[in-house]
Design a protein around this motif. Structure first.
Motif, PDB file in Angstrom:
ATOM      1  N   HIS A 171     -23.456 -17.860 -14.561  1.00 23.74           N
ATOM      2  CA  HIS A 171     -22.290 -17.985 -15.758  1.00 23.74           C
ATOM      3  C   HIS A 171     -21.914 -19.360 -15.486  1.00 23.74           C
ATOM      4  N   ALA A 172     -22.037 -19.873 -13.932  1.00 34.00           N
ATOM      5  CA  ALA A 172     -21.746 -21.218 -14.093  1.00 34.00           C
ATOM      6  C   ALA A 172     -22.592 -22.892 -15.039  1.00 34.00           C
ATOM      7  N   LEU A 173     -23.280 -22.566 -14.729  1.00 31.04           N
ATOM      8  CA  LEU A 173     -24.772 -23.267 -16.348  1.00 31.04           C
ATOM      9  C   LEU A 173     -24.272 -22.873 -17.283  1.00 31.04           C
ATOM     10  N   ALA A 174     -24.035 -21.883 -18.002  1.00 24.29           N
ATOM     11  CA  ALA A 174     -23.976 -21.719 -19.397  1.00 24.29           C
ATOM     12  C   ALA A 174     -22.212 -21.727 -19.478  1.00 24.29           C
ATOM     13  N   ALA A 175     -21.496 -21.494 -18.309  1.00 18.66           N
ATOM     14  CA  ALA A 175     -19.912 -22.044 -19.083  1.00 18.66           C
ATOM     15  C   ALA A 175     -19.480 -23.645 -18.902  1.00 18.66           C
ATOM     16  N   ASP A 200     -19.297 -27.666  -9.136  1.00 17.09           N
ATOM     17  CA  ASP A 200     -18.988 -25.644  -9.089  1.00 17.09           C
ATOM     18  C   ASP A 200     -20.322 -24.914  -9.311  1.00 17.09           C
ATOM     19  N   ARG A 201     -20.907 -26.113 -10.214  1.00 20.41           N
ATOM     20  CA  ARG A 201     -22.312 -26.109 -10.917  1.00 20.41           C
ATOM     21  C   ARG A 201     -23.251 -25.969  -9.196  1.00 20.41           C
ATOM     22  N   LYS A 202     -23.496 -27.047  -8.779  1.00 17.47           N
ATOM     23  CA  LYS A 202     -23.770 -27.415  -7.697  1.00 17.47           C
ATOM     24  C   LYS A 202     -24.199 -26.048  -6.034  1.00 17.47           C
ATOM     25  N   THR A 203     -22.999 -25.771  -6.052  1.00 14.20           N
ATOM     26  CA  THR A 203     -22.379 -24.682  -4.926  1.00 14.20           C
ATOM     27  C   THR A 203     -22.256 -23.416  -5.186  1.00 14.20           C
ATOM     28  N   ARG A 204     -22.401 -22.809  -6.930  1.00 13.32           N
ATOM     29  CA  ARG A 204     -22.599 -22.044  -6.685  1.00 13.32           C
ATOM     30  C   ARG A 204     -24.235 -21.572  -7.058  1.00 13.32           C
ATOM     31  N   LEU A 205     -24.936 -22.951  -7.279  1.00 12.59           N
ATOM     32  CA  LEU A 205     -26.748 -22.368  -7.639  1.00 12.59           C
ATOM     33  C   LEU A 205     -26.763 -22.385  -5.872  1.00 12.59           C
ATOM     34  N   ALA A 206     -26.406 -23.612  -5.120  1.00 12.34           N
ATOM     35  CA  ALA A 206     -26.691 -23.398  -3.495  1.00 12.34           C
ATOM     36  C   ALA A 206     -26.341 -21.870  -3.384  1.00 12.34           C
ATOM     37  N   ARG A 207     -25.277 -21.330  -3.660  1.00  9.24           N
ATOM     38  CA  ARG A 207     -25.233 -20.228  -2.638  1.00  9.24           C
ATOM     39  C   ARG A 207     -26.364 -18.484  -3.306  1.00  9.24           C
ATOM     40  N   ALA A 208     -26.388 -18.892  -4.896  1.00 11.43           N
ATOM     41  CA  ALA A 208     -27.434 -17.930  -4.982  1.00 11.43           C
ATOM     42  C   ALA A 208     -28.483 -18.466  -4.345  1.00 11.43           C
ATOM     43  N   LEU A 209     -29.354 -19.422  -4.520  1.00 12.51           N
ATOM     44  CA  LEU A 209     -30.339 -19.386  -3.223  1.00 12.51           C
ATOM     45  C   LEU A 209     -30.463 -19.209  -1.812  1.00 12.51           C
ATOM     46  N   ALA A 245     -31.386 -23.181 -18.637  1.00  8.58           N
ATOM     47  CA  ALA A 245     -31.154 -22.903 -16.828  1.00  8.58           C
ATOM     48  C   ALA A 245     -31.768 -22.482 -15.943  1.00  8.58           C
ATOM     49  N   LEU A 246     -32.933 -21.847 -15.901  1.00  7.02           N
ATOM     50  CA  LEU A 246     -34.246 -21.651 -15.574  1.00  7.02           C
ATOM     51  C   LEU A 246     -34.192 -22.929 -14.699  1.00  7.02           C
ATOM     52  N   GLN A 247     -34.812 -23.859 -15.756  1.00  6.83           N
ATOM     53  CA  GLN A 247     -35.194 -25.666 -15.325  1.00  6.83           C
ATOM     54  C   GLN A 247     -34.521 -26.280 -14.645  1.00  6.83           C
ATOM     55  N   ALA A 248     -33.117 -25.495 -14.519  1.00  4.67           N
ATOM     56  CA  ALA A 248     -31.646 -26.304 -14.161  1.00  4.67           C
ATOM     57  C   ALA A 248     -32.211 -25.400 -12.224  1.00  4.67           C
ATOM     58  N   LEU A 249     -32.690 -23.902 -12.394  1.00 10.04           N
ATOM     59  CA  LEU A 249     -32.788 -23.346 -11.384  1.00 10.04           C
ATOM     60  C   LEU A 249     -33.768 -23.630 -10.352  1.00 10.04           C
ATOM     61  N   LEU A 250     -34.704 -23.992 -11.023  1.00  7.41           N
ATOM     62  CA  LEU A 250     -35.853 -24.241  -9.769  1.00  7.41           C
ATOM     63  C   LEU A 250     -35.553 -25.543  -9.973  1.00  7.41           C
ATOM     64  N   LYS A 251     -34.424 -27.145 -10.525  1.00  6.97           N
ATOM     65  CA  LYS A 251     -34.635 -27.892 -10.137  1.00  6.97           C
ATOM     66  C   LYS A 251     -34.007 -28.145  -8.599  1.00  6.97           C
ATOM     67  N   ALA A 252     -32.798 -27.060  -8.734  1.00  5.28           N
ATOM     68  CA  ALA A 252     -31.928 -26.932  -7.748  1.00  5.28           C
ATOM     69  C   ALA A 252     -32.828 -26.281  -6.633  1.00  5.28           C
ATOM     70  N   SER A 253     -33.748 -25.633  -6.406  1.00  8.98           N
ATOM     71  CA  SER A 253     -34.881 -25.037  -5.886  1.00  8.98           C
ATOM     72  C   SER A 253     -35.184 -25.383  -4.672  1.00  8.98           C
ATOM     73  N   PRO A 277     -34.727 -29.607  -3.731  1.00  8.48           N
ATOM     74  CA  PRO A 277     -34.294 -30.570  -3.227  1.00  8.48           C
ATOM     75  C   PRO A 277     -35.029 -31.882  -3.172  1.00  8.48           C
ATOM     76  N   SER A 278     -36.144 -31.460  -2.419  1.00  6.78           N
ATOM     77  CA  SER A 278     -37.030 -32.722  -1.749  1.00  6.78           C
ATOM     78  C   SER A 278     -37.353 -33.455  -2.937  1.00  6.78           C
ATOM     79  N   GLN A 279     -37.300 -32.912  -4.392  1.00  9.50           N
ATOM     80  CA  GLN A 279     -37.805 -33.472  -4.943  1.00  9.50           C
ATOM     81  C   GLN A 279     -36.796 -34.273  -5.185  1.00  9.50           C
ATOM     82  N   GLN A 280     -35.957 -34.244  -5.448  1.00  7.40           N
ATOM     83  CA  GLN A 280     -34.480 -34.778  -6.751  1.00  7.40           C
ATOM     84  C   GLN A 280     -34.523 -35.981  -5.791  1.00  7.40           C
ATOM     85  N   LYS A 281     -34.870 -36.803  -5.083  1.00  8.87           N
ATOM     86  CA  LYS A 281     -34.752 -37.996  -4.557  1.00  8.87           C
ATOM     87  C   LYS A 281     -35.392 -38.756  -4.981  1.00  8.87           C
TER      88      LYS A 281
END
Length: 236
Positions: free
Chosen positions: A153-157, A163-172, A222-230, A232-236
């Protein structure tokens, strides 16, 4: 039936109905074995719902609000949810949402997890404001089934980025295995286990096989955003 290959289950359910036409579980099993986007499945779920309603009898009225406490009435609730999800697959969003809300009114403790189906149904229907209203009632729910719907919902809305980062982190944090399983084709997942430990692989597989998992799978962005958030070491 649970041990039989999926392609054999419908025939077994029909055999059971012929052997015991009054056994409501057979009708639900037959409905579940059909392709859920077909009108035939919708008709089968309607039959299952009405037969289990007959079996539940006056308990539906006398135990309204706590119907899930009654073992004889739970098949009716499960058939209602099955019918709602099938209606959703057939594009009947309003019918599905109305049915799921009725289930939650009949069983406020939600013994069968209808709130997760409602959450995903609202997202599929694009009812983001209604999801936000539901979200205010689920602040204590830390299950992966809720948190991954909430993250979607955070991503789609298009919620604010923090807020998106927080809710993705909670899910992960609730289950780190889920994103990779969301990326698999559903046929690669196999049959989910009947029971599983929170945070484990089997829970992730059940989640990936659920309507919530399909929701992520159908939304590549949305799935790519989730995979990226999962990762974190590759985002540096």
């Amino acid at each position: 039936m649970d041990l039989a290959p999926p392609r054999e289950r419908l025939a077994l359910a029909i055999q059971a109905i012929r052997a015991a036409p009054s056994l409501s579980d057979s009708y639900s099993a037959a409905a579940a074995a059909m392709r859920q986007s077909s009108p035939e499945a919708l008709a089968a779920w309607l039959a299952a719902r009405e037969i289990t309603r007959r079996d539940a009898g006056d308990r539906i009225e006398s135990d309204a609000g706590r119907l899930g406490d009654n073992l004889y009435a739970r098949p009716y609730l499960r058939a209602c949810v099955g019918y709602a999800l099938c209606a959703l697959e057939n594009g009947e969003h309003d019918e599905a949402l109305a049915q799921l809300r009725q289930v939650l009114a009949l069983d406020v403790d939600d013994r069968i997890g209808a709130r997760y189906a409602l959450a995903t149904a609202l997202l599929i229907a694009g009812r983001f404001e209604d999801f936000t209203a539901l979200r205010t009632t689920q602040t204590e729910d830390t299950t992966a089934f809720w948190l991954y719907a909430d993250a979607y919902h955070a991503l789609a809305a298009k919620a604010p980025i923090t807020d998106r980062k927080t809710r993705l982190a909670r899910a992960l944090a609730s289950n780190a295995h889920a994103p990779l399983l969301f990326a698999l084709d559903e046929q690669q997942l196999g049959e989910p286990a009947d029971s599983f430990a929170p945070g484990g692989f089997e829970e992730a597989r059940a989640l990936a096989c659920s309507l919530t998992g399909r929701l992520w799978r159908r939304d590549h962005v949305a799935l790519q955003a989730l995979l990226k958030a999962s990762r974190p070491s590759q985002q540096k």
